[in-house]
Design a protein around this motif. Structure first.
Motif, PDB file in Angstrom:
ATOM      1  N   ALA A 448       0.834  -1.211   0.000  1.00  0.00           N
ATOM      2  CA  ALA A 448       0.000   0.000   0.000  1.00  0.00           C
ATOM      3  C   ALA A 448       0.864   1.254   0.000  1.00  0.00           C
ATOM      4  O   ALA A 448       0.560   2.235  -0.705  1.00  0.00           O
ATOM      5  CB  ALA A 448      -0.938  -0.020   1.199  1.00  0.00           C
ATOM      6  N   ALA A 449       1.916   1.218   0.776  1.00  0.00           N
ATOM      7  CA  ALA A 449       2.806   2.382   0.812  1.00  0.00           C
ATOM      8  C   ALA A 449       3.499   2.592  -0.532  1.00  0.00           C
ATOM      9  O   ALA A 449       3.687   3.738  -0.982  1.00  0.00           O
ATOM     10  CB  ALA A 449       3.844   2.204   1.922  1.00  0.00           C
ATOM     11  N   ALA A 450       3.871   1.494  -1.197  1.00  0.00           N
ATOM     12  CA  ALA A 450       4.595   1.611  -2.460  1.00  0.00           C
ATOM     13  C   ALA A 450       3.712   2.137  -3.586  1.00  0.00           C
ATOM     14  O   ALA A 450       4.176   2.867  -4.464  1.00  0.00           O
ATOM     15  CB  ALA A 450       5.187   0.253  -2.839  1.00  0.00           C
ATOM     16  N   VAL A 451       2.428   1.780  -3.577  1.00  0.00           N
ATOM     17  CA  VAL A 451       1.547   2.169  -4.686  1.00  0.00           C
ATOM     18  C   VAL A 451       0.757   3.433  -4.382  1.00  0.00           C
ATOM     19  O   VAL A 451       0.026   3.915  -5.254  1.00  0.00           O
ATOM     20  CB  VAL A 451       0.570   1.026  -5.043  1.00  0.00           C
ATOM     21  CG1 VAL A 451       1.317  -0.229  -5.460  1.00  0.00           C
ATOM     22  CG2 VAL A 451      -0.375   0.719  -3.881  1.00  0.00           C
ATOM     23  N   GLN A 452       0.888   3.949  -3.154  1.00  0.00           N
ATOM     24  CA  GLN A 452       0.108   5.133  -2.792  1.00  0.00           C
ATOM     25  C   GLN A 452       0.357   6.315  -3.728  1.00  0.00           C
ATOM     26  O   GLN A 452      -0.591   7.002  -4.132  1.00  0.00           O
ATOM     27  CB  GLN A 452       0.399   5.520  -1.338  1.00  0.00           C
ATOM     28  CG  GLN A 452      -0.459   6.676  -0.823  1.00  0.00           C
ATOM     29  CD  GLN A 452      -1.931   6.350  -0.849  1.00  0.00           C
ATOM     30  OE1 GLN A 452      -2.356   5.356  -0.282  1.00  0.00           O
ATOM     31  NE2 GLN A 452      -2.733   7.186  -1.507  1.00  0.00           N
ATOM     32  N   PRO A 453       1.629   6.568  -4.102  1.00  0.00           N
ATOM     33  CA  PRO A 453       1.849   7.695  -5.024  1.00  0.00           C
ATOM     34  C   PRO A 453       1.114   7.522  -6.351  1.00  0.00           C
ATOM     35  O   PRO A 453       0.522   8.471  -6.861  1.00  0.00           O
ATOM     36  CB  PRO A 453       3.370   7.697  -5.215  1.00  0.00           C
ATOM     37  CG  PRO A 453       3.898   7.062  -3.969  1.00  0.00           C
ATOM     38  CD  PRO A 453       2.907   6.027  -3.600  1.00  0.00           C
ATOM     39  N   MET A 454       1.163   6.312  -6.927  1.00  0.00           N
ATOM     40  CA  MET A 454       0.474   6.083  -8.190  1.00  0.00           C
ATOM     41  C   MET A 454      -1.034   6.228  -8.012  1.00  0.00           C
ATOM     42  O   MET A 454      -1.729   6.789  -8.879  1.00  0.00           O
ATOM     43  CB  MET A 454       0.793   4.686  -8.732  1.00  0.00           C
ATOM     44  CG  MET A 454       0.136   4.399 -10.080  1.00  0.00           C
ATOM     45  SD  MET A 454       0.596   2.813 -10.795  1.00  0.00           S
ATOM     46  CE  MET A 454      -0.176   1.679  -9.669  1.00  0.00           C
ATOM     47  N   ALA A 455      -1.555   5.735  -6.885  1.00  0.00           N
ATOM     48  CA  ALA A 455      -2.994   5.873  -6.632  1.00  0.00           C
ATOM     49  C   ALA A 455      -3.378   7.339  -6.536  1.00  0.00           C
ATOM     50  O   ALA A 455      -4.430   7.763  -7.045  1.00  0.00           O
ATOM     51  CB  ALA A 455      -3.379   5.123  -5.364  1.00  0.00           C
ATOM     52  N   GLY A 456      -2.518   8.148  -5.858  1.00  0.00           N
ATOM     53  CA  GLY A 456      -2.811   9.561  -5.745  1.00  0.00           C
ATOM     54  C   GLY A 456      -2.808  10.260  -7.095  1.00  0.00           C
ATOM     55  O   GLY A 456      -3.654  11.115  -7.370  1.00  0.00           O
ATOM     56  N   GLU A 457      -1.841   9.900  -7.916  1.00  0.00           N
ATOM     57  CA  GLU A 457      -1.766  10.514  -9.241  1.00  0.00           C
ATOM     58  C   GLU A 457      -3.019  10.202 -10.074  1.00  0.00           C
ATOM     59  O   GLU A 457      -3.481  11.032 -10.862  1.00  0.00           O
ATOM     60  CB  GLU A 457      -0.529  10.017  -9.988  1.00  0.00           C
ATOM     61  CG  GLU A 457       0.783  10.543  -9.420  1.00  0.00           C
ATOM     62  CD  GLU A 457       1.983   9.951 -10.155  1.00  0.00           C
ATOM     63  OE1 GLU A 457       1.748   9.200 -11.147  1.00  0.00           O
ATOM     64  OE2 GLU A 457       3.128  10.230  -9.748  1.00  0.00           O
ATOM     65  N   ARG A 458      -3.592   9.018  -9.906  1.00  0.00           N
ATOM     66  CA  ARG A 458      -4.726   8.599 -10.729  1.00  0.00           C
ATOM     67  C   ARG A 458      -6.072   8.901 -10.064  1.00  0.00           C
ATOM     68  O   ARG A 458      -7.126   8.551 -10.599  1.00  0.00           O
ATOM     69  CB  ARG A 458      -4.627   7.098 -11.025  1.00  0.00           C
ATOM     70  CG  ARG A 458      -3.421   6.765 -11.890  1.00  0.00           C
ATOM     71  CD  ARG A 458      -3.252   5.275 -12.068  1.00  0.00           C
ATOM     72  NE  ARG A 458      -2.094   4.980 -12.899  1.00  0.00           N
ATOM     73  CZ  ARG A 458      -2.130   4.814 -14.217  1.00  0.00           C
ATOM     74  NH1 ARG A 458      -3.268   4.924 -14.865  1.00  0.00           N
ATOM     75  NH2 ARG A 458      -1.031   4.553 -14.900  1.00  0.00           N
TER      76      ARG A 458
END
Length: 581
Positions: A448-458
């Motif tokens: 979750a921590a690793a993909v949080q930036p990508m989730a925020g961008e999308r």
């Protein structure tokens, strides 16, 4: 008729006994059904009746019948009812032997008892009833009229009925139970003729049944011969000396292909027909079946060489032929030409081996190329990191943007190379799992921590619900598999959507669920989703992109742990992936 026995009395008693014996004999020889036994009982009762009448004195009709006359009337009624029930049972067992016997005794007994209580019933109902019973039996035979024997027997029964009615009329006129002299000879003659006529009916019935059976046998034989003639298999019957007794046309054609000089197979043994190891093996199986038929049918393959030098492979199935005592008197063989099937199997095997070889070459190529690509990609990624951190001097905004593009592209390429390597190891079974205790909550939090930036961008909201669960697994493999699933859920989601990650334990298994609110998948897309390089929606342009390896790698890694990956989705309603570990 009282007095010493004379010739007429002996004939009156002996004739029914002879008929009864003939009925039993005919039944035992299979010339008729159980109705013959019913008639035999009737004639025995008639013989008893004549024997009793020979010793009975003329008696006035009055309440309380003389026991001898009661027995005589009882026997006479048993005779009549037995004839009637037997006639009813000729074509179909309407009454049956046991039921007919019980009904006969019961009805005759009731009639005698009632007649003994009231003389009028005896004179005007019981005695004429015997004649009526004979009329009914005679009419039945005449109505059926299946042959002249039926007509003759029916006519004789009607005459017998007339004789019985004449006796009843005599009793009514004289008031005495006695057999007048003008009735006795006719009774003896008609009774004997009745028995003989009924035997002729039974023989005629047996003859007609035999004719129907022969017709059925001929029809069955014709069908069997037709089947043998058109059957695309070789069928051979051999005797105890292993010589051919019968062969169907296909067997003859097949034998001529293998040995062109053969004209007929009758009397030949297998080695004489088609020399070779196949024939010798066939005779060995035949001998085993003759010695031990209880072993059951045997099946084997035999190879021959025809006149053109081509190998012919036969699938042979043999069984023993048994007599009534269970002893084998020969064998039956059914052989089918499977040469074309064998050639197809060989071609398929060869094609499969070539495909396997090509797959191994492809896998080795991917593995080697992946290793070769990792080195320069690691270098590119490392230098991009150094540039971004300013180790080689300050960068302007445009340069920083270029460096970020280099970093993201190199990471994507490294991820693709890692997926290709893992897929290669999975397909060849070379993946080495280091299984140990893994804290699943810690793994999911790291993902979750690793993909949080990508989730925020999308613009995708991420939800995580996982208690502390320890599983036995390879941490790196589980991390990669679940990362791929969460990555796909974010990548193929819609802006403003959400991804929910949860874990639980149920029935001794650990369940991890990744649910998104994206466009979902059709059943066809779900079926193809495990194939490498297949994206969730190959027909629509999605902004997520990707190589399509992530789901295939995730499935392979989960299954390598003995688990399972299931996808539930409807097109346009999101997707839920469940991992069972």
């Amino acid at each position: 008729m009282a007095g010493a026995l004379d010739v007429a009395q002996i004939a009156a008693t002996g004739a029914p006994l002879v008929v009864a014996a003939l009925c039993v004999f005919a039944y035992r020889r299979g010339l008729g059904g159980r109705y013959l036994l019913t008639w035999a009982v009737g004639h025995l009762a008639l013989a008893l009746t004549f024997g009793i009448v020979a010793h009975a004195e003329p008696t006035a009709v009055a309440p309380g019948l003389d026991p001898l006359w009661s027995s005589a009337i009882f026997g006479l009624l048993v005779f009549g009812l037995a004839l009637l029930f037997g006639v009813l049972d000729i074509e179909t067992e309407t009454v049956g032997f046991r039921r007919g016997l019980l009904l006969t005794v019961a009805l005759a007994g009731i009639a005698v008892i009632v007649g003994g209580l009231d003389p009028r019933i005896l004179v005007f109902l019981v005695l004429p009833g015997f004649g009526a019973i004979s009329i009914a039996a005679g009419v039945l035979l005449l109505v059926r009229r299946r042959s002249p024997a039926y007509v003759v027997a029916g006519a004789i029964l009607l005459l017998r009925a007339g004789n019985g009615l004449l006796f009843a009329w005599s009793v009514q006129q004289t008031g005495l139970l006695d057999v007048p002299a003008y009735i006795a000879p006719a009774s003896i003659f008609l009774n004997f003729l009745t028995g003989i006529a009924l035997l002729l009916v039974a023989i005629d019935d047996a003859w007609q049944r035999l004719g129907a059976l022969l017709a059925e046998t001929r029809a069955a034989k014709a069908v069997s011969e037709a089947i043998l003639n058109v059957a695309p298999v070789s069928i051979l019957q051999k005797d105890a000396d292993l010589r051919i007794v019968n062969a169907n046309p296909y067997a003859v054609r097949l034998a001529r292909q293998l040995s062109p000089g053969i004209e007929s197979l009758a009397g030949l043994r297998s080695p004489e027909m088609t020399p070779g190891t196949g024939s010798r093996l066939g005779e060995e199986v035949d001998r085993q079946l003759l010695v031990a038929p209880e072993t059951g049918p045997q099946e084997y393959e035999a190879t021959y060489t025809n006149s053109a030098g081509t190998e012919v492979t036969l699938l042979v199935r043999k069984a023993a032929l048994l007599d009534e005592a269970g002893k084998a008197f020969g064998t039956i063989s059914v052989s089918s030409d499977i040469s074309a099937l064998k050639r197809s199997e060989a071609q398929l095997r060869e094609s499969f081996e070539r495909a396997e070889q090509a797959n191994r070459v492809k896998t080795d190529f991917l593995a080697n190329m992946s290793h070769e690509l990792r080195t320069p990609l690691n270098g590119i990624s490392g230098f991009a990191e150094m540039l971004a951190e300013g180790y080689l001097g300050a960068l302007n905004a445009r340069q920083i943007d270029y460096v970020q593009n280099i970093r993201s592209s190199s990471r994507a390429m490294l991820g693709l190379v890692s997926d290709i390597l893992d897929l290669s190891r999975l397909s060849t079974g070379q993946l080495d799992l280091q299984v140990g205790p893994v804290d699943l909550s810690e793994v999911l939090e790291a993902i979750a921590a690793a993909v949080q930036p990508m989730a925020g961008e999308r613009g995708v909201r991420l939800q995580l619900e996982c208690p502390q669960i320890i599983v036995e697994a390879d941490r790196r493999a589980i991390l990669q598999a679940l990362s791929n699933l969460v990555d796909n859920a974010i990548r193929f989601n819609r802006r403003g959507g959400s991804v929910r990650i949860s874990a639980a334990q149920h029935d001794g298994k650990t369940l991890v669920m990744v649910a998104d609110t994206g466009p979902g998948m059709t059943p066809e897309q779900i079926a193809a989703s495990g194939d490498p390089f297949q994206r969730g929606d190959p027909l629509k342009a999605r902004p997520g992109g990707g190589s399509g390896l992530g789901l295939a790698v995730a499935r392979g890694l989960i299954e390598a742990h003995g688990g399972r990956l299931d996808i539930e989705s409807r097109d346009g309603e999101g997707c839920r992936v469940t991992v069972r570990i």
